[in-house]
Scaffold this motif. Structure first.
Motif, PDB file in Angstrom:
ATOM      1  N   ARG A 152       3.950   1.598  -1.641  1.00 54.42           N
ATOM      2  CA  ARG A 152       4.543   1.565  -2.888  1.00 54.42           C
ATOM      3  C   ARG A 152       3.247   2.772  -3.463  1.00 54.42           C
ATOM      4  N   VAL A 153       2.007   1.711  -3.148  1.00 53.82           N
ATOM      5  CA  VAL A 153       0.940   2.732  -4.314  1.00 53.82           C
ATOM      6  C   VAL A 153       1.100   4.062  -4.073  1.00 53.82           C
ATOM      7  N   THR A 184      -5.651   3.611  -1.101  1.00 54.54           N
ATOM      8  CA  THR A 184      -5.458   2.807  -0.317  1.00 54.54           C
ATOM      9  C   THR A 184      -6.932   2.701   0.735  1.00 54.54           C
ATOM     10  N   LYS A 188       0.803  -1.391  -0.338  1.00 56.13           N
ATOM     11  CA  LYS A 188       0.191  -0.401   0.532  1.00 56.13           C
ATOM     12  C   LYS A 188       0.870   1.545   0.171  1.00 56.13           C
ATOM     13  N   ASP A 244       4.397   5.994  -5.658  1.00 52.81           N
ATOM     14  CA  ASP A 244       4.802   5.271  -7.057  1.00 52.81           C
ATOM     15  C   ASP A 244       4.304   6.842  -7.386  1.00 52.81           C
TER      16      ASP A 244
END
Length: 384
Positions: free
Chosen positions: A137-138, A322, A135, A141
Motif C-alpha cells: 500500500r505504501v 519499504t 508495504k 500510494d
C-alpha cells in the motif's frame, strides 16, 4: 594523454554490504568509476581486475571495444562470471572517462537518449500477509504501478522448505491482487531456488491473471529446463541477471525463453556487451528489465543504458520506501542520480554523472559478507 595510467579496485563497505568499485585513471588525469556486480565474492573479482591491469595500463582508453575483446580473449579459459564482472567494472569506467573527455553524458555515446525518465519497480516483503499488504500500500500510494515481492523469509535456522514457502507465496500474491486489482503489474522473485516441478505446481495454484512476471525460478545453466517450463505456463518470465555474456543469453532470446531480459550491466560485460544483448532483444520484441541491486555507479550505468535503448520496461530499484539497505549513501557518493518519486530522471552531466568521496570510500572497513547457506528440511543444500 588518453592512455590508461592505472586501474585500481576499491572494496568499500556501503550500507549492509560491500561494494567493489574500480577507478581507471588516464595519463592526463581524467578518471572514471565502474562497479562489479558479483556480490560476496569481491576479492576474486578484484584479483581479476589486477590481472587485467597488468596489460591494459598503457592502452588507449578510447578504444573501449578493442579493450573488451583483449580482456575477454587474452586467456585460454575465457569468460565466466568473475572475469566478466571485472571486465564490466573496467568497461563502465572507460565509458565514464570518455563521456567526461567529450563533455557528454554516457548515453550520448550509445546513440542518445530515447526517454527522459526511467520507470522503476520496487520490492517488498513481509513477515505476515497484513505486513506485506501494508508495504504494498505504501508503494502503490507513492505512485508505483509495478512491484515485486519475494517468497517470504526462510526460517531462522536457514532452512528453506519449498512447499511451505510457495503455499505462503500463493496466499500473498492472491491477497495483493485482490487488494489492488488488475491495474497493478505484479511480479515475484523466486531466486532460482526451485525445480521445474515445484515451479509448475506453484503457478498452477495461482488464479489466472494473478502474476504478471515470474523472475528466476530455476538456474539458467540449462536452457532445456526453461524450454520445459515455458511449455507448462503462459506467465511471462524475467530471466537474465545471471548471464555473463551474449552467448549465455542467446538461447533465451532466440527461443523465447524469457519475455523480460534481466541483464546486469555490472556482470554481463559493461556497456559494450549489454548494448549488444539489448539490440538482439529488440529484434525479438523482448524488453529490458535490468537487474540493479548495487550502488550509485551501477544505478547510473543502468540508467544510461536504459535511456539509450528502445525496448525497455522497468528497472529494479532498491531505494524504495519499504527497503533500507544503505547502498546509495550520500556521504560516500555526494553526487549521484537520485530516485525522483518513482522514476530516475535521465541526467545531463558528463560521463556517468556520479562523484565519489574517495577519501571516505578508502576509510570504510569492508567486512566479509556471506550469503545465507540454505538447506532443505532433509538437510540437503539448496540455492540461496
Amino acid at each position: 594523454m588518453s592512455k590508461i595510467a592505472s586501474i585500481e579496485p576499491l572494496l568499500a563497505r556501503v550500507g549492509i554490504r560491500n561494494q567493489l568499485l574500480v577507478k581507471v585513471t588516464t595519463e592526463d588525469g581524467l578518471f572514471g568509476w565502474g562497479e562489479s556486480g558479483l556480490s560476496a565474492r569481491e576479492d576474486a573479482v578484484a584479483a581479476a581486475i589486477t590481472h587485467f591491469a597488468e596489460f591494459l595500463v598503457g592502452k588507449d582508453s578510447r578504444q573501449i571495444g578493442r579493450i573488451w575483446q583483449e580482456a575477454y580473449r587474452s586467456q585460454y579459459f575465457e569468460g565466466g562470471r568473475v572475469l566478466t564482472a571485472a571486465m564490466s567494472a573496467i568497461d563502465i569506467a572507460l565509458y565514464d572517462i570518455l563521456g567526461k573527455r567529450l563533455e557528454v553524458p554516457v548515453y550520448q555515446l550509445l546513440g542518445g537518449k530515447q526517454r527522459d525518465e526511467i520507470p522503476t519497480f520496487p520490492s517488498c516483503q513481509g513477515a505476515t500477509i497484513d505486513e506485506l499488504l501494508g508495504k504494498a500500500r505504501v508503494l502503490v500510494d507513492a505512485g508505483w504501478d509495478c512491484l515485486r515481492i519475494y517468497t517470504g523469509e526462510f526460517d531462522g535456522d536457514a532452512t528453506f522448505d519449498p512447499r511451505q514457502n510457495l503455499n505462503r507465496a500463493v496466499r500473498e500474491l492472491v491477497a495483493i491482487r485482490q487488494e489492488f486489482g488488475p491495474d497493478l503489474c505484479l511480479g515475484i522473485d523466486l531466486h532460482h531456488r526451485l525445480s521445474i516441478a515445484e515451479t509448475a505446481d506453484f503457478l498452477n495454484r495461482l488464479p489466472a491473471g494473478t502474476l504478471d512476471f515470474l523472475e528466476e525460478p530455476i538456474r539458467c545453466q540449462t536452457p532445456q529446463a526453461y524450454r520445459t517450463l515455458r511449455a507448462m505456463t503462459n506467465v511471462p518470465f524475467a530471466i537474465g541477471e545471471e548471464f555473463s555474456s551474449k552467448w549465455e543469453a542467446a538461447p533465451y532470446i532466440e527461443e523465447g525463453l524469457t519475455q523480460y531480459m534481466r541483464l546486469d550491466i555490472c556482470n554481463i560485460g559493461g556497456f559494450t556487451e549489454a548494448m549488444k544483448v539489448a539490440g538482439w532483444c529488440e529484434q525479438h520484441y523482448i524488453d529490458l528489465m535490468p537487474h540493479n541491486p548495487l550502488g550509485p555507479v551501477c544505478t547510473a550505468a543502468t540508467i544510461h543504458m536504459a535511456a539509450a535503448v528502445p525496448n525497455f520496461s522497468w528497472v529494479e530499484t532498491r531505494q524504495g520506501p519499504t527497503e533500507s539497505l544503505g547502498f546509495h549513501d550520500p556521504e560516500l557518493f555526494p553526487v549521484q542520480i537520485p530516485l525522483d518519486g518513482i522514476t530516475y530522471k535521465v541526467p545531463d552531466r558528463p560521463g556517468l554523472g556520479v562523484e565519489v568521496d574517495e577519501a571516505k570510500i578508502r576509510a570504510t572497513r569492508p567486512e566479509h559478507v556471506e550469503p545465507p547457506h540454505l538447506s532443505r528440511p532433509d538437510g540437503s543444500v539448496t540455492n540461496w
